[in-house]
Design a protein around this motif. Structure first.
Motif, PDB file in Angstrom:
ATOM      1  N   GLU A 262      44.652 114.286 -19.550  1.00  0.00           N
ATOM      2  CA  GLU A 262      44.993 114.594 -18.160  1.00  0.00           C
ATOM      3  C   GLU A 262      45.627 113.413 -17.424  1.00  0.00           C
ATOM      4  O   GLU A 262      46.533 113.615 -16.608  1.00  0.00           O
ATOM      5  CB  GLU A 262      43.756 115.099 -17.411  1.00  0.00           C
ATOM      6  N   LEU A 263      45.154 112.211 -17.690  1.00  0.00           N
ATOM      7  CA  LEU A 263      45.788 111.043 -17.076  1.00  0.00           C
ATOM      8  C   LEU A 263      46.958 110.540 -17.910  1.00  0.00           C
ATOM      9  O   LEU A 263      47.736 109.701 -17.459  1.00  0.00           O
ATOM     10  CB  LEU A 263      44.773 109.906 -16.892  1.00  0.00           C
ATOM     11  N   GLN A 264      47.051 111.046 -19.139  1.00  0.00           N
ATOM     12  CA  GLN A 264      48.126 110.665 -20.068  1.00  0.00           C
ATOM     13  C   GLN A 264      48.112 109.169 -20.369  1.00  0.00           C
ATOM     14  O   GLN A 264      49.162 108.522 -20.482  1.00  0.00           O
ATOM     15  CB  GLN A 264      49.483 111.110 -19.507  1.00  0.00           C
ATOM     16  N   ILE A 265      46.906 108.638 -20.519  1.00  0.00           N
ATOM     17  CA  ILE A 265      46.725 107.237 -20.868  1.00  0.00           C
ATOM     18  C   ILE A 265      46.263 107.138 -22.319  1.00  0.00           C
ATOM     19  O   ILE A 265      45.150 107.554 -22.655  1.00  0.00           O
ATOM     20  CB  ILE A 265      45.696 106.553 -19.947  1.00  0.00           C
ATOM     21  N   ILE A 266      47.130 106.632 -23.160  1.00  0.00           N
ATOM     22  CA  ILE A 266      46.783 106.321 -24.541  1.00  0.00           C
ATOM     23  C   ILE A 266      46.552 104.812 -24.590  1.00  0.00           C
ATOM     24  O   ILE A 266      47.478 104.047 -24.297  1.00  0.00           O
ATOM     25  CB  ILE A 266      47.898 106.727 -25.526  1.00  0.00           C
ATOM     26  N   PRO A 267      45.350 104.360 -24.916  1.00  0.00           N
ATOM     27  CA  PRO A 267      45.078 102.918 -24.829  1.00  0.00           C
ATOM     28  C   PRO A 267      46.069 102.070 -25.624  1.00  0.00           C
ATOM     29  O   PRO A 267      46.320 102.331 -26.801  1.00  0.00           O
ATOM     30  CB  PRO A 267      43.659 102.798 -25.400  1.00  0.00           C
ATOM     31  N   LYS A 268      46.624 101.094 -24.956  1.00  0.00           N
ATOM     32  CA  LYS A 268      47.476 100.116 -25.636  1.00  0.00           C
ATOM     33  C   LYS A 268      46.635  99.218 -26.527  1.00  0.00           C
ATOM     34  O   LYS A 268      47.104  98.694 -27.543  1.00  0.00           O
ATOM     35  CB  LYS A 268      48.222  99.288 -24.590  1.00  0.00           C
ATOM     36  N   TYR A 269      45.368  99.055 -26.124  1.00  0.00           N
ATOM     37  CA  TYR A 269      44.423  98.242 -26.881  1.00  0.00           C
ATOM     38  C   TYR A 269      43.254  99.140 -27.299  1.00  0.00           C
ATOM     39  O   TYR A 269      42.224  99.193 -26.613  1.00  0.00           O
ATOM     40  CB  TYR A 269      43.950  97.056 -26.027  1.00  0.00           C
ATOM     41  N   PRO A 270      43.394  99.869 -28.418  1.00  0.00           N
ATOM     42  CA  PRO A 270      42.440 100.917 -28.782  1.00  0.00           C
ATOM     43  C   PRO A 270      41.148 100.416 -29.403  1.00  0.00           C
ATOM     44  O   PRO A 270      40.233 101.210 -29.624  1.00  0.00           O
ATOM     45  CB  PRO A 270      43.229 101.758 -29.786  1.00  0.00           C
ATOM     46  N   ASN A 271      41.051  99.121 -29.682  1.00  0.00           N
ATOM     47  CA  ASN A 271      39.808  98.586 -30.218  1.00  0.00           C
ATOM     48  C   ASN A 271      39.740  97.094 -29.920  1.00  0.00           C
ATOM     49  O   ASN A 271      40.704  96.484 -29.448  1.00  0.00           O
ATOM     50  CB  ASN A 271      39.687  98.859 -31.730  1.00  0.00           C
ATOM     51  N   LEU A 272      38.579  96.527 -30.195  1.00  0.00           N
ATOM     52  CA  LEU A 272      38.364  95.119 -29.878  1.00  0.00           C
ATOM     53  C   LEU A 272      39.305  94.190 -30.631  1.00  0.00           C
ATOM     54  O   LEU A 272      39.782  93.199 -30.079  1.00  0.00           O
ATOM     55  CB  LEU A 272      36.915  94.736 -30.199  1.00  0.00           C
ATOM     56  N   GLN A 273      39.558  94.496 -31.906  1.00  0.00           N
ATOM     57  CA  GLN A 273      40.403  93.612 -32.691  1.00  0.00           C
ATOM     58  C   GLN A 273      41.776  93.457 -32.050  1.00  0.00           C
ATOM     59  O   GLN A 273      42.292  92.347 -31.897  1.00  0.00           O
ATOM     60  CB  GLN A 273      40.545  94.137 -34.127  1.00  0.00           C
TER      61      GLN A 273
END
Length: 282
Positions: A262-273
């Motif tokens: 709904e916000l159309q936010i795909i994380p640029k940083y999807p994990n800690l690494q």
């Protein structure tokens, strides 16, 4: 105009992003405004703990961002009460930052925004009070509202380096609770997206939880410090601060599909690494 209440670590980065889009930004500040004014942010003086200082708030606001934390004690967010009692503008959109702590302990289960609230600390109860005030006010004023329940924020200047340098202990990995995080850049993107689209409540997290001990270990490796020593749960109860023990008493894994859809936010940083590699490279 965009008006930011709580122009600190997150709020300032939201302001800077909006300014790059040539959008005017104003902020409420109770400290020296020079550093905000130097960035072309218009300032309004006021202290959320003193309602009589909030008599000069803007009367025309397009998008309102409320990032100020509640007070440090009690179960009510009196700062939110003071602000809403004095704020006379009717923005088109109102965005509040809250916390995933309102869900309490979920025993490591995956949860989404439908999870019942189960606050287990006064800190979480204050956040729920803020959410309820926000929603009630917005609906009474016929304002579109969003509440962002945010996981632990990390980024440049927001890593537990001092704790690691002191050699403070963490729970043994085998008994460490799940914790959830989001890189500040992805949170900033979510805040701006929420001011443009979406309605209701959204969990803001990278969607890849690990244990709290794993978080400290990964940060230590990223900044070239020794891994922290570990404790049993009994030792932790005796040696760690009450606040840290309250975090260790809660375990949950948070789904971020609604944020993505709904916000159309795909994380640029999807994990800690990925996120930590970006932080330490700057």
């Amino acid at each position: 105009m965009n008006f930011i209440v709580g122009c600190g670590y997150v709020g300032l980065q939201v302001a800077e992003q909006l300014l790059t889009q040539n959008q005017p930004v104003a902020a409420l500040t109770h400290s020296e405004p020079a550093h905000l004014q130097a960035k072309r942010i218009q300032t309004y003086g006021g202290d959320l703990d003193q309602i009589d200082t909030l008599d000069n708030l803007p009367t025309k606001v397009d998008r309102l961002f409320y990032f100020a934390p509640p007070p440090s004690q009690g179960v009510d967010d009196t700062r939110m009460t003071h602000f809403l009692n004095q704020f006379k503008a009717t923005p088109n959109k109102a965005v509040l930052i809250s916390t995933t702590g309102v869900y309490g302990d979920c025993q490591g289960a995956w949860i989404d925004e439908t999870q019942p609230l189960n606050p287990q600390t006064d800190r979480a109860k204050r956040r729920i009070d803020a959410e309820q005030q926000w929603q009630t006010w917005a609906e009474q004023q016929h304002i579109d509202w969003v509440i962002l329940r945010v996981a632990g924020i990390y980024g440049a200047g927001r890593l537990p380096v001092a704790r690691l340098e002191k050699g403070l202990s963490v729970l043994d990995e085998s008994i460490s609770p799940y914790s959830n995080r989001v890189h500040v850049a992805d949170l900033v993107s979510a805040c701006i997206a929420a001011s443009q689209r979406g309605q209701g409540i959204f969990n803001i997290t990278d969607g890849n939880p690990t244990t709290m001990t794993d978080y400290f270990n990964q940060v230590a490796l990223a900044v070239d410090l020794p891994l922290p020593p570990t404790l049993s749960r009994e030792q932790a109860a005796q040696q760690l601060s009450p606040e840290m023990n309250s975090y260790l008493a809660e375990s949950k894994r948070i789904n971020n599909q609604k944020m993505q859809q709904e916000l159309q936010i795909i994380p640029k940083y999807p994990n800690l690494q990925v996120g930590l590699s970006e932080v330490v490279s700057h």
